[in-house]
Write a protein that holds these residues in place. Structure first.
Motif, PDB file in Angstrom:
ATOM      1  N   CYS A  31       0.828  -1.222   0.000  1.00 54.94           N
ATOM      2  CA  CYS A  31       0.000   0.000   0.000  1.00 54.94           C
ATOM      3  C   CYS A  31       0.854   1.261   0.000  1.00 54.94           C
ATOM      4  CB  CYS A  31      -0.940   0.014   1.208  1.00 54.94           C
ATOM      5  SG  CYS A  31      -2.324  -1.119   1.069  1.00 54.94           S
ATOM      6  N   LYS A  32       1.945   1.255   0.768  1.00 49.43           N
ATOM      7  CA  LYS A  32       2.830   2.421   0.818  1.00 49.43           C
ATOM      8  C   LYS A  32       3.459   2.709  -0.541  1.00 49.43           C
ATOM      9  CE  LYS A  32       4.417   2.377   5.610  1.00 49.43           C
ATOM     10  NZ  LYS A  32       5.602   2.156   6.461  1.00 49.43           N
ATOM     11  N   ARG A  33       3.700   1.667  -1.306  1.00 48.20           N
ATOM     12  CA  ARG A  33       4.385   1.847  -2.580  1.00 48.20           C
ATOM     13  C   ARG A  33       3.443   1.976  -3.773  1.00 48.20           C
ATOM     14  NH1 ARG A  33       7.912   0.663   0.736  1.00 48.20           N
ATOM     15  NH2 ARG A  33      10.122   0.414   0.573  1.00 48.20           N
ATOM     16  N   THR A  34       2.152   1.745  -3.557  1.00 53.14           N
ATOM     17  CA  THR A  34       1.215   1.838  -4.676  1.00 53.14           C
ATOM     18  C   THR A  34       0.082   2.806  -4.378  1.00 53.14           C
ATOM     19  OG1 THR A  34      -0.001  -0.101  -3.869  1.00 53.14           O
ATOM     20  CG2 THR A  34       1.723  -0.502  -5.499  1.00 53.14           C
ATOM     21  N   LEU A  35      -0.927   2.347  -3.706  1.00 53.21           N
ATOM     22  CA  LEU A  35      -2.144   3.125  -3.486  1.00 53.21           C
ATOM     23  C   LEU A  35      -1.937   4.395  -2.665  1.00 53.21           C
ATOM     24  CD1 LEU A  35      -4.503   0.142  -2.609  1.00 53.21           C
ATOM     25  CD2 LEU A  35      -4.340   1.331  -4.802  1.00 53.21           C
TER      26      LEU A  35
END
Length: 168
Positions: A31-35
């Protein structure tokens, strides 16, 4: 052995919390790296704890332990935060030992620095002292945390910080 029996088997060893903690770490990482990569980091600090609660609620639903009573709600919050704490510890170990290649001597201080990094920058000594105070003197630790991040933020972060340090 079906899925229900497998989860019941894991529960007796608290492996459920360990597996959910690992899943929370993985989801938080993704999540930290995408959304959520454009979201301010200080808002992501509580993500592992929220995901821990959500995934533990799903686990309780699977094993038939999710009931609408106060005891179940307390267990859900407690175990969910424990899952989030484990995910935070995994993250710190990953960042300190695997990714950077350099090991810090005090893992508790590293956890404190990691959890508070989006709110303030602490020296190793400050982080170590705060970690020791959390273990020994709750009132002093809360006062010290309030000095670092402000009183309102300290009220929110203290339980997560305390639970994380207790898992070590």
């Amino acid at each position: 052995m079906d899925l229900f029996q497998f989860f019941t088997y894991l529960k007796q060893f608290n492996a459920d919390v360990a597996l959910i903690g690992i899943a929370v770490w993985g989801l938080t990482f993704v999540c930290k790296r995408t959304l959520l990569k454009k979201l301010k980091r200080k808002y992501i600090t509580l993500l592992p704890f929220l995901l821990g609660i959500a995934l533990y609620a799903g686990y309780l639903a699977i094993v038939g332990g999710l009931h609408a009573d106060q005891e179940t709600f307390g267990k859900l919050i407690s175990q969910g935060i424990t899952c989030g704490s484990l995910a935070t510890v995994i993250h710190v170990v990953y960042e300190q030992f695997i990714r950077s290649g350099a090991a810090k001597t005090d893992i508790k201080a590293a956890c404190v620095q990691s959890l508070l990094a989006d709110f303030c920058t602490l020296t190793d000594e400050q982080a170590s002292e705060l970690a020791q105070n959390i273990a020994a003197d709750e009132e002093k630790a809360q006062k010290q945390l309030s000095e670092f991040v402000g009183e309102d933020t300290a009220k929110i972060l203290y339980p997560a910080l305390k639970n994380t340090l207790q898992t070590l």
